[in-house]
Design an enzyme around this catalytic site. Sequence first.
Site, PDB file in Angstrom:
ATOM      1  N   HIS A 196      35.751 105.653 -24.642  1.00 41.33           N
ATOM      2  CA  HIS A 196      35.226 106.746 -25.473  1.00 41.33           C
ATOM      3  C   HIS A 196      36.405 107.492 -26.120  1.00 41.33           C
ATOM      4  O   HIS A 196      37.490 107.574 -25.538  1.00 41.33           O
ATOM      5  CB  HIS A 196      34.397 107.676 -24.570  1.00 41.33           C
ATOM      6  CG  HIS A 196      33.791 108.823 -25.292  1.00 41.33           C
ATOM      7  ND1 HIS A 196      34.475 110.007 -25.503  1.00 41.33           N
ATOM      8  CD2 HIS A 196      32.583 108.973 -25.873  1.00 41.33           C
ATOM      9  CE1 HIS A 196      33.692 110.833 -26.176  1.00 41.33           C
ATOM     10  NE2 HIS A 196      32.544 110.225 -26.416  1.00 41.33           N
ATOM     11  N   VAL A 198      37.520 110.449 -26.276  1.00 36.68           N
ATOM     12  CA  VAL A 198      38.325 111.451 -25.563  1.00 36.68           C
ATOM     13  C   VAL A 198      39.146 110.842 -24.427  1.00 36.68           C
ATOM     14  O   VAL A 198      39.898 111.541 -23.765  1.00 36.68           O
ATOM     15  CB  VAL A 198      37.467 112.627 -24.994  1.00 36.68           C
ATOM     16  CG1 VAL A 198      36.737 113.356 -26.100  1.00 36.68           C
ATOM     17  CG2 VAL A 198      36.502 112.148 -23.914  1.00 36.68           C
ATOM     18  N   LYS A 199      39.009 109.521 -24.220  1.00 36.57           N
ATOM     19  CA  LYS A 199      39.700 108.887 -23.092  1.00 36.57           C
ATOM     20  C   LYS A 199      41.081 108.355 -23.507  1.00 36.57           C
ATOM     21  O   LYS A 199      41.499 108.514 -24.637  1.00 36.57           O
ATOM     22  CB  LYS A 199      38.830 107.762 -22.532  1.00 36.57           C
ATOM     23  CG  LYS A 199      37.422 108.203 -22.091  1.00 36.57           C
ATOM     24  CD  LYS A 199      37.477 109.138 -20.920  1.00 36.57           C
ATOM     25  CE  LYS A 199      36.175 109.345 -20.177  1.00 36.57           C
ATOM     26  NZ  LYS A 199      34.954 109.496 -20.934  1.00 36.57           N
ATOM     27  N   HIS A 200      41.746 107.683 -22.554  1.00 37.19           N
ATOM     28  CA  HIS A 200      43.132 107.235 -22.795  1.00 37.19           C
ATOM     29  C   HIS A 200      43.217 106.165 -23.872  1.00 37.19           C
ATOM     30  O   HIS A 200      44.197 106.088 -24.611  1.00 37.19           O
ATOM     31  CB  HIS A 200      43.732 106.698 -21.499  1.00 37.19           C
ATOM     32  CG  HIS A 200      43.800 107.740 -20.425  1.00 37.19           C
ATOM     33  ND1 HIS A 200      42.680 108.179 -19.758  1.00 37.19           N
ATOM     34  CD2 HIS A 200      44.831 108.448 -19.935  1.00 37.19           C
ATOM     35  CE1 HIS A 200      43.024 109.110 -18.895  1.00 37.19           C
ATOM     36  NE2 HIS A 200      44.332 109.290 -18.980  1.00 37.19           N
TER      37      HIS A 200
END
Length: 401
Positions: A196, A198-200
Amino acid sequence: MKPASKGLALRGGPPVRRERLPYARPEILDEDVAAVVEVLRSGWLTTGPQVEAFEEAFAERMGARFAVALSSGTTALEAALFACGLGPGDEVVTSPLTFCATANAALRHGARPVFADVCDDTLCLDPDAAAAAIGVRTRVLLPVDYAGHPADLDAFAALARRAGLALVEDACHATGARLGGRPVGSRADIAVYSLHPVKHLAAGEGGVATTDDPELARRLRLYRSHGIDSDPRRRAERGDWRYEMVALGVNGRLSDVACALAQSQLRRLDRNLARRRALAATYDRALRDLPGIRLPVVRDGAEPAWHLYPIRVIAEVLGADRDLVHDALRAEGIGTNVHYLPVHLHPYYRDRFGLREGLCPVAEGAFRELLSLPLFHGMGDADAEDVVAALRKVVRELGGS
Ligand SMILES: Cc1ncc(COP(=O)(O)O)c(C=O)c1O
């Protein structure tokens, strides 16, 4: 509560910054754009060579034998529980302090999530509470690496072995985290990651499930393609039209476009993890003396991936509660977020299962205090300084010290 001073932007004072800093933001560089454009020109849109290339690179980076790319972390969790043979009437012991997708994955298979409380320091599922929640119908333990801090994975691996359960790790926050020198995911039967934004690794949408077990990998792939037991690309190569559906799966495929983007970002994972760790260290140093603010704890041997930097607002000490601090920071130009309303307190879970406050007191207490400060690898030093300045100002003004 003490009256707030006029210095606060919330009360008409000048904000620390005019353009709001979000709590998270994906980073897309020219190399990511080039990788995507190349795939668009290649003619492959859905499952093509980039999917396998990404899966191989991801498995290698995570120290797993197999990686299976799926359309989201949510689908990857559902596929993982399918692969473990979860079915109607079964139970999955999991954490309430997570995104609802973790628990929902059990419901998708007609099984039931059973919530056990979290540890007060890491806010990850407490192994003792999980052990106490195991019953005759329990099939799977599903701890979550909350905020990117590894759960107590050695304890869960031992518990799963002892109780004859599968261990599925929700590592959606923890891409690249380590515990005792080993990558997260390496103790679980299956570990699940999210792509997603907002992830790394931001692929738009996407997820990955890793495993060392070839049979679990086969079942993950089966679920991904409607329960059809052969791969359309291989069939096309062979000129074979035949296929059979042998189980009920979904269309859980991830596109070549998304896999090219994820691969490009995977090349920067170490750099990005280092940046997140540096930002967390800056917050640790600059905020540790603030009264009424509790900073995240890192246990010995843990190397968190710092998906989030969740502080806790101790209202009785500060004289202001979490929601007021949230509003005050927002007015200062600092975006924050709350992770999470415990899953059992969502109306769906309350209404359907009759779950109530008091089930998991540690998670519920933490929820009232939690506030995630901005933390993303594209964040500059000046951004972090603004966050520190704003929080110090808010604590000073609201606390009246
Ligand atoms: C802990 C956790 N599990 C699962 C998910 C679901 O991942 P996705 O959004 O990729 O479906 C998320 C996403 O936010 C998450 O934070």
